[in-house]
Motif scaffolding. Structure first.
Motif, PDB file in Angstrom:
ATOM      1  N   TYR A   1       0.837  -1.206   0.000  1.00  0.00           N
ATOM      2  CA  TYR A   1       0.000   0.000   0.000  1.00  0.00           C
ATOM      3  C   TYR A   1       0.870   1.254   0.000  1.00  0.00           C
ATOM      4  CZ  TYR A   1      -3.907  -3.052   1.401  1.00  0.00           C
ATOM      5  OH  TYR A   1      -4.854  -4.032   1.451  1.00  0.00           O
ATOM      6  N   PHE A   2       1.874   1.268   0.870  1.00  0.00           N
ATOM      7  CA  PHE A   2       2.766   2.426   0.975  1.00  0.00           C
ATOM      8  C   PHE A   2       3.533   2.637  -0.328  1.00  0.00           C
ATOM      9  CE2 PHE A   2       6.787   4.469   2.028  1.00  0.00           C
ATOM     10  CZ  PHE A   2       6.386   5.518   2.840  1.00  0.00           C
ATOM     11  N   ASN A   3       4.107   1.553  -0.852  1.00  0.00           N
ATOM     12  CA  ASN A   3       4.907   1.669  -2.072  1.00  0.00           C
ATOM     13  C   ASN A   3       4.070   2.140  -3.257  1.00  0.00           C
ATOM     14  OD1 ASN A   3       6.992   0.736  -0.527  1.00  0.00           O
ATOM     15  ND2 ASN A   3       7.241  -1.203  -1.591  1.00  0.00           N
ATOM     16  N   ILE A   4       2.888   1.544  -3.417  1.00  0.00           N
ATOM     17  CA  ILE A   4       2.041   1.891  -4.562  1.00  0.00           C
ATOM     18  C   ILE A   4       1.555   3.336  -4.455  1.00  0.00           C
ATOM     19  CG2 ILE A   4      -0.220   1.437  -5.602  1.00  0.00           C
ATOM     20  CD1 ILE A   4       0.316  -1.548  -5.053  1.00  0.00           C
ATOM     21  N   PHE A   5       1.144   3.731  -3.258  1.00  0.00           N
ATOM     22  CA  PHE A   5       0.634   5.094  -3.070  1.00  0.00           C
ATOM     23  C   PHE A   5       1.696   6.122  -3.454  1.00  0.00           C
ATOM     24  CE2 PHE A   5       0.291   8.839  -0.286  1.00  0.00           C
ATOM     25  CZ  PHE A   5      -0.942   9.324  -0.701  1.00  0.00           C
TER      26      PHE A   5
ATOM     27  N   VAL B   1      -8.146  -8.061  -3.957  1.00  0.00           N
ATOM     28  CA  VAL B   1      -6.904  -7.455  -3.470  1.00  0.00           C
ATOM     29  C   VAL B   1      -6.337  -6.499  -4.510  1.00  0.00           C
ATOM     30  CG1 VAL B   1      -4.503  -7.943  -2.848  1.00  0.00           C
ATOM     31  CG2 VAL B   1      -6.338  -9.336  -1.894  1.00  0.00           C
ATOM     32  N   THR B   2      -6.396  -6.884  -5.783  1.00  0.00           N
ATOM     33  CA  THR B   2      -5.917  -6.002  -6.847  1.00  0.00           C
ATOM     34  C   THR B   2      -6.720  -4.705  -6.886  1.00  0.00           C
ATOM     35  OG1 THR B   2      -5.242  -7.932  -8.151  1.00  0.00           O
ATOM     36  CG2 THR B   2      -5.445  -5.847  -9.317  1.00  0.00           C
ATOM     37  N   ALA B   3      -8.019  -4.789  -6.601  1.00  0.00           N
ATOM     38  CA  ALA B   3      -8.855  -3.585  -6.563  1.00  0.00           C
ATOM     39  C   ALA B   3      -8.426  -2.655  -5.435  1.00  0.00           C
ATOM     40  CB  ALA B   3     -10.323  -3.970  -6.404  1.00  0.00           C
ATOM     41  N   VAL B   4      -8.088  -3.220  -4.273  1.00  0.00           N
ATOM     42  CA  VAL B   4      -7.638  -2.385  -3.153  1.00  0.00           C
ATOM     43  C   VAL B   4      -6.309  -1.714  -3.501  1.00  0.00           C
ATOM     44  CG1 VAL B   4      -6.933  -2.388  -0.731  1.00  0.00           C
ATOM     45  CG2 VAL B   4      -8.844  -3.814  -1.467  1.00  0.00           C
TER      46      VAL B   4
ATOM     47  N   GLY C   1      -5.313  -1.010  -6.441  1.00  0.00           N
ATOM     48  CA  GLY C   1      -5.653   0.015  -7.425  1.00  0.00           C
ATOM     49  C   GLY C   1      -6.216   1.272  -6.781  1.00  0.00           C
ATOM     50  N   ALA C   2      -6.968   1.102  -5.691  1.00  0.00           N
ATOM     51  CA  ALA C   2      -7.516   2.266  -4.991  1.00  0.00           C
ATOM     52  C   ALA C   2      -6.398   3.120  -4.405  1.00  0.00           C
ATOM     53  CB  ALA C   2      -8.473   1.804  -3.886  1.00  0.00           C
ATOM     54  N   PHE C   3      -5.362   2.473  -3.865  1.00  0.00           N
ATOM     55  CA  PHE C   3      -4.225   3.238  -3.347  1.00  0.00           C
ATOM     56  C   PHE C   3      -3.474   3.935  -4.479  1.00  0.00           C
ATOM     57  CE2 PHE C   3      -4.968   0.936   0.543  1.00  0.00           C
ATOM     58  CZ  PHE C   3      -4.475   1.769   1.527  1.00  0.00           C
ATOM     59  N   ALA C   4      -3.429   3.284  -5.646  1.00  0.00           N
ATOM     60  CA  ALA C   4      -2.789   3.924  -6.796  1.00  0.00           C
ATOM     61  C   ALA C   4      -3.545   5.183  -7.214  1.00  0.00           C
ATOM     62  CB  ALA C   4      -2.702   2.937  -7.963  1.00  0.00           C
ATOM     63  N   VAL C   5      -4.866   5.084  -7.299  1.00  0.00           N
ATOM     64  CA  VAL C   5      -5.677   6.238  -7.681  1.00  0.00           C
ATOM     65  C   VAL C   5      -5.545   7.353  -6.650  1.00  0.00           C
ATOM     66  CG1 VAL C   5      -8.036   7.042  -8.057  1.00  0.00           C
ATOM     67  CG2 VAL C   5      -7.310   4.848  -8.995  1.00  0.00           C
ATOM     68  N   LEU C   6      -5.537   6.962  -5.371  1.00  0.00           N
ATOM     69  CA  LEU C   6      -5.383   7.959  -4.308  1.00  0.00           C
ATOM     70  C   LEU C   6      -4.045   8.683  -4.440  1.00  0.00           C
ATOM     71  CD1 LEU C   6      -6.852   9.046  -1.811  1.00  0.00           C
ATOM     72  CD2 LEU C   6      -5.631   7.352  -0.441  1.00  0.00           C
ATOM     73  N   GLY C   7      -3.013   7.944  -4.845  1.00  0.00           N
ATOM     74  CA  GLY C   7      -1.711   8.569  -5.065  1.00  0.00           C
ATOM     75  C   GLY C   7      -1.740   9.544  -6.226  1.00  0.00           C
ATOM     76  N   PHE C   8      -2.425   9.166  -7.307  1.00  0.00           N
ATOM     77  CA  PHE C   8      -2.538  10.069  -8.460  1.00  0.00           C
ATOM     78  C   PHE C   8      -3.269  11.359  -8.070  1.00  0.00           C
ATOM     79  CE2 PHE C   8      -2.075   6.175 -11.222  1.00  0.00           C
ATOM     80  CZ  PHE C   8      -0.887   6.580 -11.791  1.00  0.00           C
ATOM     81  N   ILE C   9      -4.297  11.232  -7.224  1.00  0.00           N
ATOM     82  CA  ILE C   9      -5.084  12.404  -6.841  1.00  0.00           C
ATOM     83  C   ILE C   9      -4.280  13.348  -5.957  1.00  0.00           C
ATOM     84  CG2 ILE C   9      -7.111  13.169  -5.546  1.00  0.00           C
ATOM     85  CD1 ILE C   9      -8.481  10.568  -6.353  1.00  0.00           C
ATOM     86  N   THR C  10      -3.568  12.785  -4.985  1.00  0.00           N
ATOM     87  CA  THR C  10      -2.897  13.615  -3.979  1.00  0.00           C
ATOM     88  C   THR C  10      -1.523  14.107  -4.426  1.00  0.00           C
ATOM     89  OG1 THR C  10      -2.038  11.617  -2.904  1.00  0.00           O
ATOM     90  CG2 THR C  10      -4.109  12.526  -2.068  1.00  0.00           C
TER      91      THR C  10
END
Length: 544
Positions: A61-65, A191-194, A196-205
């Motif tokens: 989660y940390f790495n992907i974000f 799990v892949t969806a979760v 992906g959610a952290f990835a999208v959150l990273g793109f937004i922030t």
């Protein structure tokens, strides 16, 4: 209590019970924060949890974000950063594209490294070594990006972004390959969806982190930190934290799911599974051989399903990424040229798109529990096609040399954009989840590299083709989105035509094995040719 670097030993007095598959065995003990364990069984860190979440998932989660933050934090400041080095504006698209080229190369190269490290690095630490290697590459690329300011070299920015692309492409391939081994098949899409959610959150922030540097202009130890160099320094610090977290918290072993299956089979007093217990387990659960990496070549239907599944997943992944590349390239100039929007309106539109993508990823997490991957894949393609149809202007109205709001109304523009925005996280996540399941457990790093490389190709070529298509018909949108919609139609037809075969190898082998093993006696089950090899695998000391 004896201490080990990678595990803990849990002493526990033996208690004779009946195992889950019959016979004498030990009862299971537990300790706070860990899964149940056999006497003196090592509970490795890939099973350790924090607040109910496995430690390796927290690391991911940390790495992907922050990997996604590192991409989006650069975008707003890249053009002025190059301009300060006297680089021409025409140099910008090449810097943008080289990042995707790096992702393409890195996903395949580091996917291959993941496979090799898994086979040759001792102690089962191959995934950990491979992931740490990608992060080190990311640190090097970030340092190059920062150093470009000192040398006033746009080419150092160019090569720095290429190296950063190697990092993100390789990291994605390794993480998804690890998910395929460490997560139960029925939970892989969830799990892949979760993730992906952290990835999208990273793109937004990401732009929010970048905005914080606009108020900074200081020099520390001779290093200038401002709105242009700050993002690069931030990425460098985050990659250092990623490396520390990966080395300290990510065990990298991929046997947690297999250990769970072993516990369900049950073991005897000597800690091993007997041939009788294994044979009875095969009768009850025909998927066990495939879970332990046994893929019999004699099952032609399983082989055909795997081949078709790989092709469909790669094809749909390409379609969704091409649609995404078109969207991120043409939506901004369309909004400004057709509707006269300013930069603020465009920024708000993309902020809303990010929030919508995040919501879609969260919704998909729960839908994955109720619907099959092939059904969700069809849904993503239909949603994408609908968005393309809405974004096509009316070619029978107005001049062919003019594009205006009376030809493509604002509500159609916004709704079409929203549907394509939703289709991308759905399609990307579902195709990845299905692809992971189709491949099954094993050394699949190179195959994960292939699908991420496929996703990088549209991001390299898409911006050029998208702008050329718009300019060809004088900024009318019908050709742009008709061609993209045609790809969605081909995807829908391909999934529909192969729907019955587009299932995981696990399901196919389960069906075949059920037909073979159903109603068999214990002696007949023990006579299967793979029983000896499978018995050796389930009693592998590394799984203890």
């Amino acid at each position: 209590m004896p201490a080990e670097v990678d595990s803990v030993l849990i002493p526990m007095p033996p208690t004779t019970t009946s195992s889950s598959m019959g016979g004498e065995g030990y009862s299971y003990g537990s300790f706070p924060g860990a899964a149940t364990a056999l006497p003196h069984q090592r509970v490795l860190r890939d099973e350790a949890e924090l607040c109910g979440v496995k430690l390796w998932m927290i690391v991911f989660y940390f790495n992907i974000f922050f990997s996604c933050v590192s991409f989006s934090i650069i975008v707003p400041s890249l053009a002025p950063y190059l301009e300060r080095m006297n680089a021409p504006l025409s140099f910008l698209p090449w810097v943008v594209s080289i990042y995707a080229v790096g992702e393409l190369i890195g996903s395949i190269a580091f996917g291959r490294l993941y496979d090799l490290a898994g086979r040759h690095v001792p102690g089962g630490n191959g995934p950990k070594v491979a992931l740490a290697a990608t992060i080190v590459v990311g640190m090097i690329g970030s340092a190059m990006y920062v150093a470009a300011e000192w040398y006033s070299s746009p080419w150092l920015v160019f090569f720095g972004r290429a190296v950063q692309g190697l990092w993100t492409g390789g990291k994605q391939a390794i993480e998804q390959a690890y998910v395929g081994c460490a997560v139960a098949p029925e939970r892989q899409t969830e799990v892949t969806a979760v993730l992906g959610a952290f990835a999208v959150l990273g793109f937004i922030t990401g732009p929010c982190f970048g905005a914080a540097f606009t108020a900074v202009d200081v020099s520390i130890l001779g290093v200038r930190i401002d709105a242009y160099t700050g993002p690069g320094i931030f990425i460098l610090l985050m990659t250092a934290l990623m490396l520390c977290g990966t080395l300290s918290l990510f065990n990298g072993r991929t046997h947690a799911y297999r250990r769970k299956v072993i516990r369900e089979i049950g073991t005897r007093a000597d800690g091993k599974i007997s041939e009788d217990d294994l044979a009875m387990a095969l009768i009850r659960n025909p998927r066990i051989p495939e879970i332990f990496g046994y893929r019999p070549k004699s099952y032609s239907r399983a082989t055909n399903a795997r081949t078709i599944g790989i092709f469909i997943c790669l094809w749909t992944h390409l379609i969704h990424f091409y649609s995404f590349a078109v969207q991120e390239t043409v939506i901004t100039p369309m909004a400004m040229r057709i509707y006269g929007w300013g930069q603020l309106g465009v920024n708000l539109l993309f902020v809303a798109a990010g929030v919508l993508s995040l919501i879609a990823s969260v919704v998909l997490k729960f839908m994955a529990r109720k619907f099959s991957e092939r059904y969700l894949l069809q849904v993503s393609l239909v949603v994408g096609l609908t968005g393309c149809l809405l974004l096509m202007d009316n070619i029978t109205v107005g001049s062919l040399l003019y594009a205006g709001p009376e030809i493509l109304s604002l509500w159609r523009f916004i709704l079409g954009f929203a549907l394509i925005t939703v289709a991308f996280p759905f399609g990307r996540t579902v195709s990845l989840g299905l692809y992971t399941n189709v491949l099954g457990p094993g050394d699949n790093g190179i195959w994960m590299g292939v699908i991420f490389a496929i996703g990088a190709i549209p991001r390299i070529l898409g911006p050029f083709s998208a702008m050329a298509t718009l300019e060809l018909v004088h900024w009318r949108t019908w050709l742009e989105f008709a061609s993209t919609g045609a790809l969605f139609v081909l995807g829908i037809v391909a999934v529909w035509a192969s729907y019955d075969l587009l299932i995981t190898v696990k399901a196919v082998i389960k069906d075949v094995k059920c037909e073979e093993i159903k109603n068999e006696s214990l002696e007949n089950a023990k006579s299967h040719p793979y029983i000896s090899e499978l018995l050796r695998k389930v009693n592998d000391p590394e799984l203890r």
